[in-house]
Design an enzyme around this catalytic site. Structure first.
Site, PDB file in Angstrom:
ATOM      1  N   ASP A 117       0.833  -1.191   0.000  1.00  0.00           N
ATOM      2  CA  ASP A 117       0.000   0.000   0.000  1.00  0.00           C
ATOM      3  C   ASP A 117       0.878   1.256   0.000  1.00  0.00           C
ATOM      4  O   ASP A 117       1.912   1.305   0.669  1.00  0.00           O
ATOM      5  CB  ASP A 117      -0.900  -0.019   1.240  1.00  0.00           C
ATOM      6  CG  ASP A 117      -1.988   1.026   1.179  1.00  0.00           C
ATOM      7  OD1 ASP A 117      -2.780   0.989   0.233  1.00  0.00           O
ATOM      8  OD2 ASP A 117      -2.047   1.870   2.090  1.00  0.00           O
ATOM      9  N   GLU A 146       0.976  -0.522  -5.196  1.00  0.00           N
ATOM     10  CA  GLU A 146      -0.186   0.369  -5.182  1.00  0.00           C
ATOM     11  C   GLU A 146       0.327   1.767  -5.521  1.00  0.00           C
ATOM     12  O   GLU A 146       0.869   2.474  -4.684  1.00  0.00           O
ATOM     13  CB  GLU A 146      -0.864   0.329  -3.810  1.00  0.00           C
ATOM     14  CG  GLU A 146      -2.174   1.110  -3.743  1.00  0.00           C
ATOM     15  CD  GLU A 146      -1.986   2.565  -3.387  1.00  0.00           C
ATOM     16  OE1 GLU A 146      -2.090   3.404  -4.315  1.00  0.00           O
ATOM     17  OE2 GLU A 146      -1.727   2.876  -2.219  1.00  0.00           O
ATOM     18  N   ASP A 164     -11.108   1.248  -0.927  1.00  0.00           N
ATOM     19  CA  ASP A 164     -11.283   2.669  -0.639  1.00  0.00           C
ATOM     20  C   ASP A 164     -12.272   3.345  -1.578  1.00  0.00           C
ATOM     21  O   ASP A 164     -12.574   4.535  -1.406  1.00  0.00           O
ATOM     22  CB  ASP A 164      -9.936   3.405  -0.728  1.00  0.00           C
ATOM     23  CG  ASP A 164      -9.089   3.226   0.522  1.00  0.00           C
ATOM     24  OD1 ASP A 164      -9.661   2.983   1.600  1.00  0.00           O
ATOM     25  OD2 ASP A 164      -7.856   3.324   0.418  1.00  0.00           O
TER      26      ASP A 164
END
Length: 506
Positions: free
Chosen positions: A286, A333, A386
């Site tokens: 991430d 990501e 998200d």
């Protein structure tokens, strides 16, 4: 090789115990993935959660969430009575309820557990590099009433002797309890992952780039982070204002002391990444851009509007990783505004980046997220944890963006299955891997959204309904997977093995 998979967090599995976990429903979901010709199951971070319930704010980079431990398995092992499990039934995910009740029943299991058994002792020895510190941290945190690390008495926050050793000695039983929870977590997770792999399903795990301030990582190794002498952050992590938030995202995580990491040849990062690569089959990192440049926000800021960008470790860290874990399976990501240096870093690593269809249809400009701009080495999603669900996006996006999207995919707004059109667009694309959130296959609205960034409350509580992954849906997904050439090598081999077994039986 072209392949595809489904995104569904562990906590989102159906369960009668207040949260999804390593139960029979997890095995059933793997069976469904196999039948649907999927090659991957992507999940969210598995760490123990604290305030806000976010899996991206964990008490440890290495420990697992005790809420995922299956109570029925503990009952089968003779550690719980069926009536004790029944007492833990609860409809929907309620973290406050879980915090108040789940550890009570897990302590009952611990009191019946044989701590002298070889498997437990071996686990403690193999994982001691992080397990001792984590278990001590949690025992102390419980002893201090659950307060945040910054509020601990100074001698214990700063690990001063002899006070620390004396208190830890009195808490030895509690420390063993937290080790027991990790033993059960790791055992049950290992069985889930092994079952998935045997059925041709690889697990895509997710690790946050940052750790929580209130964590065993910070308490045991403060030298790794940008902290003052009292263990208070000098600055914290976040993101500047963007499409998700006008005032940016104030994550509050402590920043890394990158000069120190460099001096140690990134030893802690090698431990963390290699651990994750053993724990999962593929690791999604991430906020990958933080390795190139990271956003530093002055400690005490109320928003993320006044931070500054600073240089991260860059390619040097990943060259080190090549030595410890050659050919690491990593997804970067790389969402948001990308500078040339971020793109260069990702290309230098060779890691695939991410493409989100919901980001593609800004009618004002040409987007890198439009499928005709993709290169093969990427992973395409309709949306992530998200984002809103695809159906929610279609209802909430601007009329111009929706019109552009419908024109691009060549369908009408009146189409009864608009979500399917976007899933097909992802599956048709040249991206090597396509991952579709389960909610989009189920055509669920915004109420099924997993997380809304920069908000507290109502997040991380989506739970798939029992039997919603129906035979009809499995058949449809399998057909689409075959139609667009995304049956991976593992699924081909599993199908061949199943065919051979069937032939032998008959």
């Amino acid at each position: 090789m072209r392949s595809c998979g489904i995104l569904l967090p562990i906590f989102s599995l159906p369960s009668r115990y207040g949260i999804g976990g390593f139960s029979k429903e997890a095995y059933r979901f793997i069976d469904r993935l196999k039948e649907a010709k999927q090659s991957y199951w992507q999940i969210l971070p598995l760490g123990p959660t604290g305030y806000g319930d976010s899996p991206y704010q964990s008490f440890s980079s290495f420990a697992g969430n005790p809420y995922f431990i299956d109570l029925d398995t503990l009952s089968s092992d003779g550690l719980l009575e069926p009536a004790e499990c029944q007492h833990e039934t609860h409809v929907g995910i309620d973290y406050e309820w879980l915090h108040q009740t789940r550890f009570f029943v897990l302590r009952k299991a611990f009191l019946r557990f044989d701590r002298n058994q070889k498997a437990f002792r071996q686990f403690c020895e193999e994982q001691n590099v992080w397990l001792d510190g984590y278990s001590q941290f949690m025992a102390l945190k419980e002893h201090f009433g659950g307060i945040v690390l910054s509020d601990w008495p100074e001698e214990f926050r700063l690990r001063k002797e002899p006070a620390l050793s004396q208190l830890l000695e009195t808490l030895s039983e509690e420390i063993d309890f937290w080790k027991f929870l990790q033993f059960e977590f790791y055992t049950q997770w290992g069985q889930i992952k092994s079952y998935a792999n045997k059925n041709g399903i690889q697990i895509i795990g997710d690790i946050p780039i940052y750790v929580a301030y209130d964590s065993a990582d910070v308490w045991t190794h403060p030298e790794l982070f940008s902290l003052d002498a009292s263990l208070i952050p000098k600055a914290v992590a976040g993101c500047p204002p963007d499409a998700f938030s006008e005032t940016g995202q104030l994550w509050g995580n402590p920043l890394y002391e990158w000069d120190y990491h460099k001096k140690t040849d990134y030893a802690w990062w090698m431990l963390r990444l290699c651990h994750a690569l053993n724990f999962y089959d593929v690791v999604r990192i991430d906020h990958f851009r933080g390795f190139d440049e990271y956003y530093s926000i002055p400690y005490g800021s109320k928003t993320a509007e006044h931070g500054t960008w600073k240089k991260g470790p860059g390619i040097e860290l990943f060259r080190r990783l090549d030595i410890f874990c050659p050919r690491a399976n990593i997804i970067a990501e790389d969402l948001g505004f990308l500078t040339d240096s971020v793109i260069a870093l990702r290309e230098a690593t060779g890691f695939p980046g991410m493409k989100i269809l919901q980001f593609a249809f800004d009618a004002r400009e040409e987007s890198d997220y439009l499928p005709h701009n993709y290169e093969k080495n990427c992973v395409v999603y309709t949306g992530t944890h998200d984002n809103d669900t695809m159906l929610g996006w279609l209802r909430e996006a601007s009329a111009h963006d929706v019109a552009f999207a419908l024109q691009y995919i060549g369908t009408e707004a009146s189409s009864p299955h608009l979500c399917r059109a976007f899933i097909r667009l992802a599956m048709q694309s040249v991206a090597d891997l396509a991952i579709i959130p389960m909610q989009d296959y189920l055509e669920e609205d915004s109420s099924a959204r997993i997380n809304t960034p920069s908000t507290l409350g109502g997040n991380w509580v989506y739970q798939m309904k029992q039997d919603s992954f129906s035979t009809r849906l499995v058949t449809e997904i399998a057909h689409m997977t075959k139609l667009y050439g995304r049956i991976g090598k593992e699924q081909d081999e599993c199908s061949l093995n199943t065919s051979k077994q069937t032939t032998k039986k008959h």
